[in-house]
Design a protein around this motif. Structure first.
Motif, PDB file in Angstrom:
ATOM      1  N   GLU A 308     -23.316  -2.689  34.088  1.00 55.29           N
ATOM      2  CA  GLU A 308     -23.543  -1.440  33.365  1.00 55.29           C
ATOM      3  C   GLU A 308     -22.599  -1.305  32.168  1.00 55.29           C
ATOM      4  OE1 GLU A 308     -23.649   3.117  34.750  1.00 55.29           O
ATOM      5  OE2 GLU A 308     -24.253   1.663  36.273  1.00 55.29           O
ATOM      6  N   THR A 309     -21.299  -1.576  32.410  1.00 52.72           N
ATOM      7  CA  THR A 309     -20.314  -1.479  31.344  1.00 52.72           C
ATOM      8  C   THR A 309     -20.625  -2.477  30.230  1.00 52.72           C
ATOM      9  OG1 THR A 309     -18.842  -1.400  33.233  1.00 52.72           O
ATOM     10  CG2 THR A 309     -17.838  -1.090  31.083  1.00 52.72           C
ATOM     11  N   ASP A 310     -20.947  -3.709  30.614  1.00 52.61           N
ATOM     12  CA  ASP A 310     -21.254  -4.746  29.631  1.00 52.61           C
ATOM     13  C   ASP A 310     -22.369  -4.296  28.692  1.00 52.61           C
ATOM     14  OD1 ASP A 310     -19.378  -6.341  30.714  1.00 52.61           O
ATOM     15  OD2 ASP A 310     -20.728  -7.935  31.397  1.00 52.61           O
ATOM     16  N   ALA A 315     -24.389  -2.327  23.456  1.00 52.87           N
ATOM     17  CA  ALA A 315     -25.203  -1.360  22.713  1.00 52.87           C
ATOM     18  C   ALA A 315     -24.334  -0.591  21.716  1.00 52.87           C
ATOM     19  CB  ALA A 315     -25.886  -0.404  23.686  1.00 52.87           C
ATOM     20  N   ALA A 316     -23.128  -0.193  22.160  1.00 49.86           N
ATOM     21  CA  ALA A 316     -22.240   0.582  21.296  1.00 49.86           C
ATOM     22  C   ALA A 316     -21.819  -0.240  20.086  1.00 49.86           C
ATOM     23  CB  ALA A 316     -21.020   1.040  22.076  1.00 49.86           C
ATOM     24  N   LEU A 317     -21.527  -1.522  20.332  1.00 52.28           N
ATOM     25  CA  LEU A 317     -21.093  -2.385  19.229  1.00 52.28           C
ATOM     26  C   LEU A 317     -22.241  -2.581  18.240  1.00 52.28           C
ATOM     27  CD1 LEU A 317     -18.882  -4.122  17.973  1.00 52.28           C
ATOM     28  CD2 LEU A 317     -19.708  -6.047  19.311  1.00 52.28           C
ATOM     29  N   ALA A 320     -22.608   0.449  16.180  1.00 49.99           N
ATOM     30  CA  ALA A 320     -21.502   0.557  15.228  1.00 49.99           C
ATOM     31  C   ALA A 320     -21.694  -0.404  14.060  1.00 49.99           C
ATOM     32  CB  ALA A 320     -20.179   0.277  15.936  1.00 49.99           C
ATOM     33  N   LEU A 321     -22.275  -1.546  14.335  1.00 46.84           N
ATOM     34  CA  LEU A 321     -22.453  -2.554  13.289  1.00 46.84           C
ATOM     35  C   LEU A 321     -23.746  -2.353  12.525  1.00 46.84           C
ATOM     36  CD1 LEU A 321     -21.315  -5.681  15.318  1.00 46.84           C
ATOM     37  CD2 LEU A 321     -20.038  -4.516  13.528  1.00 46.84           C
ATOM     38  N   GLY A 322     -24.536  -1.388  12.959  1.00 44.71           N
ATOM     39  CA  GLY A 322     -25.805  -1.137  12.292  1.00 44.71           C
ATOM     40  C   GLY A 322     -26.750  -2.306  12.422  1.00 44.71           C
ATOM     41  N   GLY A 339     -18.656 -12.357  14.669  1.00 43.65           N
ATOM     42  CA  GLY A 339     -17.303 -12.540  15.188  1.00 43.65           C
ATOM     43  C   GLY A 339     -16.950 -11.481  16.214  1.00 43.65           C
ATOM     44  N   GLN A 340     -17.317 -10.239  15.904  1.00 44.50           N
ATOM     45  CA  GLN A 340     -16.998  -9.149  16.839  1.00 44.50           C
ATOM     46  C   GLN A 340     -17.765  -9.282  18.146  1.00 44.50           C
ATOM     47  OE1 GLN A 340     -16.562  -5.107  15.483  1.00 44.50           O
ATOM     48  NE2 GLN A 340     -16.631  -5.794  13.357  1.00 44.50           N
ATOM     49  N   LEU A 341     -19.008  -9.742  18.007  1.00 44.00           N
ATOM     50  CA  LEU A 341     -19.842  -9.921  19.190  1.00 44.00           C
ATOM     51  C   LEU A 341     -19.258 -11.001  20.087  1.00 44.00           C
ATOM     52  CD1 LEU A 341     -22.356  -8.326  19.857  1.00 44.00           C
ATOM     53  CD2 LEU A 341     -23.752 -10.237  19.085  1.00 44.00           C
TER      54      LEU A 341
END
Ligand code: ZN
Length: 440
Positions: A308-310, A315-317, A320-322, A339-341
């Motif tokens: 669930e957290t993953d 989704a949040a990232l 945020a990255l559009g 890179g962030q992913l």
């Protein structure tokens, strides 16, 4: 008794220490308050951005016990006597290390200085929303140096609530060496109003560096007796007394585990499967099958725990990255996003590994409890069994194996735990254990 220490089960000595420290910390604040107010007065003209700092330094010296040995402070409490900048809470898993640290943090932020459990300071600290309390819970296998540096930096600021900056580090044994060094610097030269609360299994050098240890006051917690755990399950969680007693014994003093066993049917099923292992070890093939089953059950449990957290983090990232943007600059943004992913995936993998190890360790503790029961029965020791529901089976084992055979099997389980802790591949360690349990 519903103050912040109420949930600290069976730890009277530690609670007394922490109450004394909280009272002493409150006395220090009272003693410092008029001086800080005086020093702060000129700052109204905007000329003194550092207002009150000297007084805070004096306070720091007082805390260190190096200065201001003035004897009794306000209300007969000797400031500095019970309070210090850095604490280590040690004890076996489930004994309440982090519960103790959070309760103490609440008492430090309590407007009454006692940890009343009712004021905004107590409430927000326990709810995890107090502006001056930072909690570090390592999600992966270790706490990195960057995280620690950022934390130490923020912890040095003046507390916005006017009391203390509190930093709680759960699982301080999972600090990397570099992170430990960053923390050590802060603990050696503590900012005047900052308090570090570390939690670790023990003060063994493997868990916490000798230098950090030497700067901290120790609060040892013991494994709470089953009776005390059962009592809190009944009082706080409204669990039926007979279920609470069974769960408290089966969880071997681990309060959180006892609550889960009492409430979560899936946790009970997993435990049943683990305790069926001794019966199923009828040959080499069966031993390997049992090892596979144990590993796969731990993997499945861990996967369910982090899924669930993953997903929420991914989704949040992406939001945020559009993600999916097609406008000008979207291509460049996506390159940075990759890179962030990747970074997120790395952290999630580390967390999954940790969750697997934790799940496997819970299973091994249950299994160790079974062989301990067999051993105490073979010795005719007058102690209650850990697993009342498999006591008959353990009794049969005691007859078949004698004390020596039961002890060898108990040791095989404990060796498996130690091997996994020392980074042996879990499957290899568990297979070796199952073979040892079968051969005896
Ligand atoms: Zn309070």
């Amino acid at each position: 008794m519903t103050d912040v220490f109420a949930d600290l089960v069976g730890q009277d000595e530690a609670v007394a220490t922490l109450r004394r420290a909280a009272a002493s910390a409150a006395a220090l604040l009272r003693a410092a308050a008029p001086a800080v107010a005086r020093a702060g007065a000129p700052a109204a003209g905007g000329a003194d951005p550092d207002g009150g700092h000297d007084d805070l330094d004096a306070l720091a010296e007082e805390l260190d016990g190096t200065g201001g040995a003035t004897g009794q402070g306000a209300e007969g409490v000797d400031p500095g006597a019970g309070m210090t900048h850095a604490w280590i809470f040690t004890g076996p898993p489930g004994s309440g290390r982090s519960v103790a640290a959070r309760a103490f943090a609440a008492a430090l932020q309590c407007v009454h200085g006692t940890g009343c459990g009712r004021c905004p300071g107590c409430h927000t600290t326990l709810a995890g929303t107090h502006a001056d309390v930072r909690l570090v819970v390592p999600e992966g296998l270790s706490i990195g140096v960057n995280e620690m540096r950022a934390l130490v930096l923020r912890a040095a600021s003046t507390p916005s609530g006017g009391r203390w900056q509190v930093v709680i580090i759960e699982d301080a044994d999972r600090l990397t060496e570099a992170a430990g060094n960053a923390l050590l610097k802060a603990v050696e030269e503590p900012p005047p109003r900052t308090v570090f609360l570390l939690c670790a299994p023990s003060t063994h050098p493997d868990d916490i560096s000798v230098t950090i240890r030497s700067r901290c006051r120790l609060v040892p917690l013991r494994q709470p007796p089953a009776g005390a755990v059962a009592e809190v399950l009944v009082r706080r969680d409204g669990i039926a007394p007979d279920v609470a007693e069974w769960a408290a014994a089966a969880a071997q003093g681990h309060v959180g585990r006892a609550r889960r066993l009492a409430r979560d049917p899936e946790a009970r099923q997993r435990r049943d499967a683990v305790l069926a292992v001794p019966r199923r070890l009828t040959g080499v093939g069966a031993a390997f099958d049992a090892a596979s089953a144990l590993i796969e059950a731990a993997e499945a449990e861990a996967a369910a725990a982090v899924a669930e957290t993953d997903e929420a983090e991914r989704a949040a990232l992406q939001t945020a990255l559009g993600a999916g943007g097609t406008g000008r600059g979207a291509a460049g943004a996506m390159r940075g996003a990759a890179g962030q992913l990747k970074d997120l995936e790395r952290r999630q993998k580390s967390r999954a590994t940790r969750a697997q190890r934790d799940a496997l360790d819970r299973a091994l503790v249950d299994l160790a409890g079974f062989y301990r029961d067999a051993l105490t029965m073979a010795l005719r020791a007058p102690v209650a069994p850990v697993h009342t529901d498999t006591a008959a089976l353990a009794g049969a084992g005691a007859q078949k194996w004698d004390a020596e055979g039961a002890l060898r099997r108990l040791e095989a389980v404990l060796e498996c735990r130690a091997a996994i802790e020392a980074n042996v591949k879990p499957r290899i360690a568990v297979e070796a254990m199952m073979l040892a349990l079968w051969k005896g």
